[in-house]
Structure formats: structure tokens, C-alpha cells
Design a protein around this motif. Structure first.
Motif, PDB file in Angstrom:
ATOM      1  N   UNK A  88      -2.619  32.377  14.047  1.00  0.00           N
ATOM      2  CA  UNK A  88      -3.446  32.012  12.954  1.00  0.00           C
ATOM      3  C   UNK A  88      -3.653  33.182  12.280  1.00  0.00           C
ATOM      4  N   UNK A  89      -4.196  32.854  10.927  1.00  0.00           N
ATOM      5  CA  UNK A  89      -4.562  33.788   9.703  1.00  0.00           C
ATOM      6  C   UNK A  89      -5.685  33.321   9.152  1.00  0.00           C
ATOM      7  N   UNK A  90      -6.789  34.056   8.850  1.00  0.00           N
ATOM      8  CA  UNK A  90      -7.841  33.896   8.172  1.00  0.00           C
ATOM      9  C   UNK A  90      -8.117  35.023   7.029  1.00  0.00           C
ATOM     10  N   UNK A  91      -8.827  34.588   5.943  1.00  0.00           N
ATOM     11  CA  UNK A  91      -9.065  35.721   4.870  1.00  0.00           C
ATOM     12  C   UNK A  91      -9.909  34.915   3.744  1.00  0.00           C
TER      13      UNK A  91
ATOM     14  N   UNK B 212     -15.303  31.982  -4.650  1.00  0.00           N
ATOM     15  CA  UNK B 212     -14.803  30.687  -3.513  1.00  0.00           C
ATOM     16  C   UNK B 212     -13.525  31.202  -2.773  1.00  0.00           C
ATOM     17  N   UNK B 213     -13.314  30.728  -1.615  1.00  0.00           N
ATOM     18  CA  UNK B 213     -12.069  31.141  -0.781  1.00  0.00           C
ATOM     19  C   UNK B 213     -11.421  29.822  -0.408  1.00  0.00           C
TER      20      UNK B 213
ATOM     21  N   UNK C 225     -11.684  26.734   6.679  1.00  0.00           N
ATOM     22  CA  UNK C 225     -13.136  27.167   6.699  1.00  0.00           C
ATOM     23  C   UNK C 225     -13.616  26.985   5.437  1.00  0.00           C
ATOM     24  N   UNK C 226     -14.687  26.883   5.230  1.00  0.00           N
ATOM     25  CA  UNK C 226     -15.323  26.623   3.955  1.00  0.00           C
ATOM     26  C   UNK C 226     -15.606  27.794   3.192  1.00  0.00           C
ATOM     27  N   UNK C 227     -15.348  29.183   3.668  1.00  0.00           N
ATOM     28  CA  UNK C 227     -15.613  30.387   2.990  1.00  0.00           C
ATOM     29  C   UNK C 227     -14.673  31.258   3.602  1.00  0.00           C
ATOM     30  N   UNK C 228     -14.700  32.451   2.870  1.00  0.00           N
ATOM     31  CA  UNK C 228     -14.161  33.744   3.451  1.00  0.00           C
ATOM     32  C   UNK C 228     -14.470  33.975   4.996  1.00  0.00           C
ATOM     33  N   UNK C 229     -13.537  34.299   5.824  1.00  0.00           N
ATOM     34  CA  UNK C 229     -13.490  34.681   7.112  1.00  0.00           C
ATOM     35  C   UNK C 229     -12.816  35.970   7.264  1.00  0.00           C
ATOM     36  N   UNK C 230     -13.388  36.878   8.075  1.00  0.00           N
ATOM     37  CA  UNK C 230     -12.719  38.069   8.537  1.00  0.00           C
ATOM     38  C   UNK C 230     -12.428  38.383   9.777  1.00  0.00           C
ATOM     39  N   UNK C 231     -12.802  37.605  10.650  1.00  0.00           N
ATOM     40  CA  UNK C 231     -12.467  37.820  12.043  1.00  0.00           C
ATOM     41  C   UNK C 231     -11.993  36.515  12.678  1.00  0.00           C
ATOM     42  N   UNK C 232     -10.969  36.443  13.615  1.00  0.00           N
ATOM     43  CA  UNK C 232     -10.601  35.255  14.287  1.00  0.00           C
ATOM     44  C   UNK C 232     -10.243  35.813  15.905  1.00  0.00           C
ATOM     45  N   UNK C 233     -10.472  34.540  16.734  1.00  0.00           N
ATOM     46  CA  UNK C 233      -9.998  34.803  18.217  1.00  0.00           C
ATOM     47  C   UNK C 233      -9.894  33.525  18.854  1.00  0.00           C
ATOM     48  N   UNK C 234      -8.702  33.468  19.684  1.00  0.00           N
ATOM     49  CA  UNK C 234      -8.446  32.259  20.410  1.00  0.00           C
ATOM     50  C   UNK C 234      -9.507  32.231  21.749  1.00  0.00           C
ATOM     51  N   UNK C 235      -9.891  30.977  22.047  1.00  0.00           N
ATOM     52  CA  UNK C 235     -10.729  30.663  23.220  1.00  0.00           C
ATOM     53  C   UNK C 235      -9.745  30.773  24.388  1.00  0.00           C
ATOM     54  N   UNK C 236     -10.026  31.762  25.494  1.00  0.00           N
ATOM     55  CA  UNK C 236      -9.354  31.640  26.512  1.00  0.00           C
ATOM     56  C   UNK C 236      -9.605  30.253  27.336  1.00  0.00           C
TER      57      UNK C 236
END
Length: 374
Positions: free
Chosen positions: A271-274, A282-283, A304-315
Motif C-alpha cells: 500500500x501507498x499513502x501520500x 486537499x489530498x 484517508x481524508x487528508x495527507x498521510x506520511x506514514x504507513x504500517x501493516x498490523x502484525x
């Protein structure tokens, strides 16, 4: 403490953060997000989960984060600051490299193998881009790389294992530059550019969360870009020697827009976020997903409703992941296709360890650990 936490809903079943073994058998469907999309909608998700803030005593902005376990984590940030906890965030030891503090280096990424060994990256043009390494929990640090090229600007680093790792610089002579180590970060060399596609005009990586370069398995690595006409994601299956490029579908065309973070659960599922990092901008379409190792990307139908700079999968929760940014945290439980708000509050980066310990870090010394039933 309850007052130090951002909680969502009510406790639902065994505690994710307390007992990973129970959660493995419980399944993500046992949690429910209730009414946190602002419209009173219920849905499958994480209920009773939130960030318990851990007082660091610092005001640095921590964009570098390495979650070793539920008890052990490292953060790195502005003013050359590095902190480490081995007791779940109850206390933090300042293990900042003295030289980095003296020069006020911007430490934007840190990768840790355990409570004693870590590699940190500072960013900036030319000699400001450096790699520092410790083998004694941060008591001493060794500078193992300093960029000799004033045109280089290193953004992120990643490790496949405790020996093999890469770092990436913004384009030099029209191509992203890849730095490689095969001895745990003690020595580094620049890889040949013959397998790297040409960069777009204005294209670069974002040193926002240490997640513009990520790896999965022993050889696969992905690079996220922005700033150019398209936000692209490059994939290498041979530790950075040759690359294939794909468009992410996340809007670009501006120096402030693009893909800011990647997360791969395995070598195929990512997955990618930005978005647009400027406050108040607006993003739309700020997330995308891939099921084929990054060959193709599809926009998230509910991003997501806005800019996101980090992401991680839940183990241990197959389709669950987190995304963080200055305006809050979002969760997906369907592999990144739809996202729901989980908590308010600013974070820049997020990382999860194999034992289920998930951490987030950001501005003004803010660090949190994911908890259940606060």
C-alpha cells in the motif's frame, strides 16, 4: 494512563497489545469501529484501540522510528536527537550521537536490529547526508558514510536483514542514486545507475517518515516518488541493481505532492499513502494498493481524508494497516481499499514489530504505542 491516550470505542475481546498469541486466534473481525467516520457508521475494524502517549521529555520532531518489539523502540529526529526505550516507553534514554547534536543534523530515518544495534540516516545536500551506526545501544556511534557529492540528497534507508541494506538519494545526473551495504552498515558503496530508469523533471523522494524506501523479504525493495508530473513507485527484485517503474495514481504535478510512504506485507501485497503535505491543502486519492509486487497500483476507493506520511501493516491481522499524518490516524481492515479514522492527533511515522508492538512518532517529541481497552 487513560488521559494520555487517544481511545476509540470499547474493549472488544483479547488485548492486541497485551497478548499477540490470543489476537492471532481472534481475528480482525472481532474488532469494530463504531461511528468514527463522522457519520455514525459501523464497520469491521479495530475497536477499543488507540495511541497511549509516551512522554519523551524532548521537543524534537521524530520522523525516524524503528519498532523492535512491544518493549523496545528507537526514534530519531531533529537536532540530531536519538532516543531509545527498552521498557515500553515508560522511560527513554537519550542516545543521541554527540556530533549530530553539535551540528544539528536532521535524522530522518533509523533502522534497528535489536536493542543494541541501529543505523541512522541524516538528510541534506552533500555532506549533510550521513549514515551513523551503533552496536552498543547508542552509547557510541560511528559515522560510516558521508556523501562526497554536493548534488546528492539522501532521503531514506531500508534493510533486508541485519547485513544487507540500501539508502536512496534524490536524482543525480537524472537518476535516483542507490547506496548499498552488505555488512550491516559498516561500509557503503554506490550502485551502478545502469539499471535505474530516468527520473522525471522535478521528481524526488520525500524524507518525511523514513518510508520512501521499503523492503520485504531478502531481495525486493520499493521506492516512492513525488514532485514530478506523476507520483511513481519503482520496484527492484535484486536489491537495487535493476528497477521497474509504475505510476501510483496518487496525484502529483507539484513539489509538495506525491507518494510519501510505502508498506509491503510481503513481496506482493503493498500500500501507498501520500497527498499534499501543505497545511490546509486537499489530498484527494491519497492512497493506493498493489497485489502484484508494485507492477500495478489501484487507487483506494475510500482513501484517508487528508495527507498521510506514514504507513504500517498490523502484525498477525492479515488485511489491517495504519496510516498516520499531521491530522490523525486511519485504519484499514480490507488491505488498503477503504480507510476509516481511528484517532486524532499528529504523527509523522508509524512502525510495527513482529510481536505486535506498534509505535508512532512525530512533532514536539510525540511518541505513542498502540493499546487496547484504555
Amino acid at each position: 494512563m487513560v488521559t494520555a491516550a487517544l481511545t476509540v470505542g470499547l474493549l472488544a475481546g483479547p488485548a492486541y497489545a497485551q497478548d499477540v498469541q490470543e489476537v492471532q486466534g481472534y481475528g480482525v473481525e472481532g474488532y469494530g469501529v463504531q461511528g468514527h467516520d463522522g457519520q455514525g457508521h459501523d464497520g469491521q475494524g479495530l475497536r477499543g484501540v488507540g495511541w497511549a502517549l509516551k512522554e519523551t521529555g524532548k521537543d524534537s520532531r521524530f520522523r525516524g522510528l524503528a519498532a523492535v518489539s512491544r518493549s523496545t523502540a528507537w526514534v530519531a529526529g531533529s537536532k540530531g536527537t536519538v532516543l531509545r526505550t527498552v521498557d515500553g516507553g515508560r522511560s527513554w534514554r537519550d542516545v543521541s550521537p554527540p556530533g549530530a547534536v553539535a551540528e544539528g543534523l536532521e535524522l530522518r530515518d533509523i533502522e534497528a536490529f535489536d536493542a543494541r544495534r541501529a543505523v541512522a540516516l541524516s538528510i541534506g545536500e552533500g555532506e549533510a547526508s550521513r549514515v551513523l551506526r551503533t552496536e552498543d545501544g547508542g552509547a557510541t556511534w560511528t559515522e560510516t558514510f558521508r556523501s562526497p557529492d554536493p548534488r546528492a540528497f539522501y532521503d531514506c534507508l531500508t534493510f533486508f536483514d541485519s547485513r544487507h541494506g540500501l539508502a536512496v538519494s534524490d536524482p543525480v545526473d537524472g537518476r535516483f542514486r542507490i547506496l548499498s551495504t552488505d555488512d550491516g552498515g559498516r561500509n557503503w558503496s554506490v550502485l551502478p545507475i545502469t539499471g535505474m530508469p530516468e527520473a522525471l523533471p522535478g521528481e524526488a523522494g520525500f524524507a518525511a517518515s523514513g518510508q520512501c524506501l521499503v523492503s520485504a523479504g531478502s531481495r525486493d525493495v520499493w521506492l516512492a516518488t513525488g514532485g514530478g508530473a506523476a507520483a511513481r513507485i519503482l520496484h527492484s527484485a535484486d536489491r537495487g541493481r535493476t528497477w521497474r517503474v509504475a505510476e501510483s495514481g496518487i496525484p502529483a504535478g507539484d513539489p509538495a505532492k506525491g507518494v510519501f510512504a510505502l508498506a509491503f506485507r510481503d513481496r506482493t501485497k503493498g500500500l501507498a499513502v501520500g497527498g499534499d503535505y501543505r497545511t490546509g491543502e486537499a489530498s484527494p486519492q491519497a492512497a493506493a494498493v498493489s497485489a502484484d509486487a508494485g507492477r500495478t497500483w489501484r487507487p483506494a476507493p475510500t482513501p484517508p481524508p487528508a495527507y498521510r506520511s506514514g504507513a504500517a501493516w498490523l502484525p498477525h491481522l492479515h488485511d489491517a494497516a495504519l496510516a498516520v499524518g499531521p491530522t490523525g490516524t486511519d485504519v484499514t481492515t480490507d488491505g488498503g481499499r477503504s480507510w476509516r479514522p481511528l484517532a486524532a492527533g499528529s504523527f509523522d511515522t508509524v512502525d510495527c514489530a513482529g510481536d505486535g508492538g506498534c509505535w508512532a512518532a512525530g512533532e514536539k517529541g510525540r511518541v505513542g504505542r498502540l493499546e487496547v481497552g484504555l
